[in-house]
Design an enzyme around this catalytic site. Structure first.
Site, PDB file in Angstrom:
ATOM      1  N   SER A 142       0.826  -1.266   0.056  1.00 54.95           N
ATOM      2  CA  SER A 142       0.056   0.086  -0.064  1.00 54.95           C
ATOM      3  C   SER A 142       0.855   1.223  -0.086  1.00 54.95           C
ATOM      4  CB  SER A 142      -0.953  -0.002   1.103  1.00 54.95           C
ATOM      5  OG  SER A 142      -1.670   1.251   1.399  1.00 54.95           O
ATOM      6  N   TYR A 155      -1.917  -0.060  10.585  1.00 53.94           N
ATOM      7  CA  TYR A 155      -1.695  -0.416   9.069  1.00 53.94           C
ATOM      8  C   TYR A 155      -0.394  -0.307   8.403  1.00 53.94           C
ATOM      9  CZ  TYR A 155      -3.574  -1.098   4.383  1.00 53.94           C
ATOM     10  OH  TYR A 155      -3.748  -1.405   2.940  1.00 53.94           O
TER      11      TYR A 155
END
Length: 257
Positions: A142, A155
């Site tokens: 990501s 995250y």
């Protein structure tokens, strides 16, 4: 794509393939001629995607698998005859609390799925990838792997862990017939990612994409994965960052409100 070797069609295994980017990647690689092996926790969803691929003329198999279960991953690796492409896609985000109030259990779950799950699959299938003579490991990270933001500490930490795993593995496999590709998407509108992150709150999940006319969708990421995988064998796409045009950076998004 390389010629089909002896021992059956080139095989791609995709984790988290029951929906979103994983399902789109399975469909896209099947269209490229790969036999695709779909894995995930929800067998019914996997079978539905596999059925669709088969109806479109592809070859697909579905296996229920929790990537955090090392014994189950090892058993699947023993059962499959070959693996030419491994797409480590399973993962996700949980919660948006700041560090001061974050739940350790959420951080632990994100690390276990995103990082340890990728480690389990890569370790289990690496011998087959090397034996194929032309293997590829894809790790879906990501933009959060290299840009932090408020409420995203857990995250970002997990995705940075995957980024480090990919970079280290590429160094360690230098000289072996295996490529290591990192795909780092930005804003992708899928049916479950934000919903899971906001613990089922549909309104908060929808707000993430509010006013963004064209966020990325799962098929955009799948297209990038397929493009990277199908480059000539000597070409390694080390890292590919994808964002919608409306997202200039993690914190800079154009919204038409």
């Amino acid at each position: 794509m390389s010629p089909e070797p002896v021992g059956g069609p080139r095989t791609a295994l995709i984790t988290g393939a029951g929906s979103g980017i994983g399902a789109a990647t399975a469909r896209r690689l099947a269209a490229e001629g790969y036999r695709v092996v779909l894995t995930g926790r929800r067998l019914a969803r996997l079978e539905s995607v596999a059925k669709q691929i088969t109806a479109d003329g592809g070859t697909a198999e579905a296996y229920a698998l929790n990537v955090t279960d090392q014994a189950a991953v090892s058993a699947l690796a023993e059962d499959l005859q070959r693996c030419d492409v491994l797409v480590n896609n399973a993962g996700g985000a949980i919660g948006t609390e700041p560090v001061a109030h974050a739940l350790a259990a959420d951080w632990r779950a994100m690390f276990e799925t995103n990082v340890i799950g990728t480690l389990h699959l890569t370790q289990a299938f690496l011998p087959k990838l090397i034996a194929s003579g032309d293997g590829t490991v894809v790790i879906v990270t990501s933009t959060a792997s290299f840009t932090v933001y408020e409420g995203g500490g857990g995250y970002s930490a997990a995705k940075h862990g995957e980024h480090v795993l990919a970079a280290t593995l590429r160094l360690e496999l230098c000289g072996e017939p295996v490529r290591v590709i990192e795909i780092a998407p930005g804003m992708v509108h899928t049916e479950e990612f934000s919903l899971n992150r906001y613990r089922g709150d549909a309104d908060r999940a929808a707000d993430v994409y509010a006013g963004v006319q064209y966020p990325l969708v799962a098929e955009d990421v799948a297209d990038a994965i397929a493009w990277a995988v199908t480059r000539p064998s000597h070409v390694n796409v080390d890292s590919l960052v994808l964002r919608p045009r409306a997202q200039a950076a993690q914190h800079k998004i154009h919204r038409q409100l």
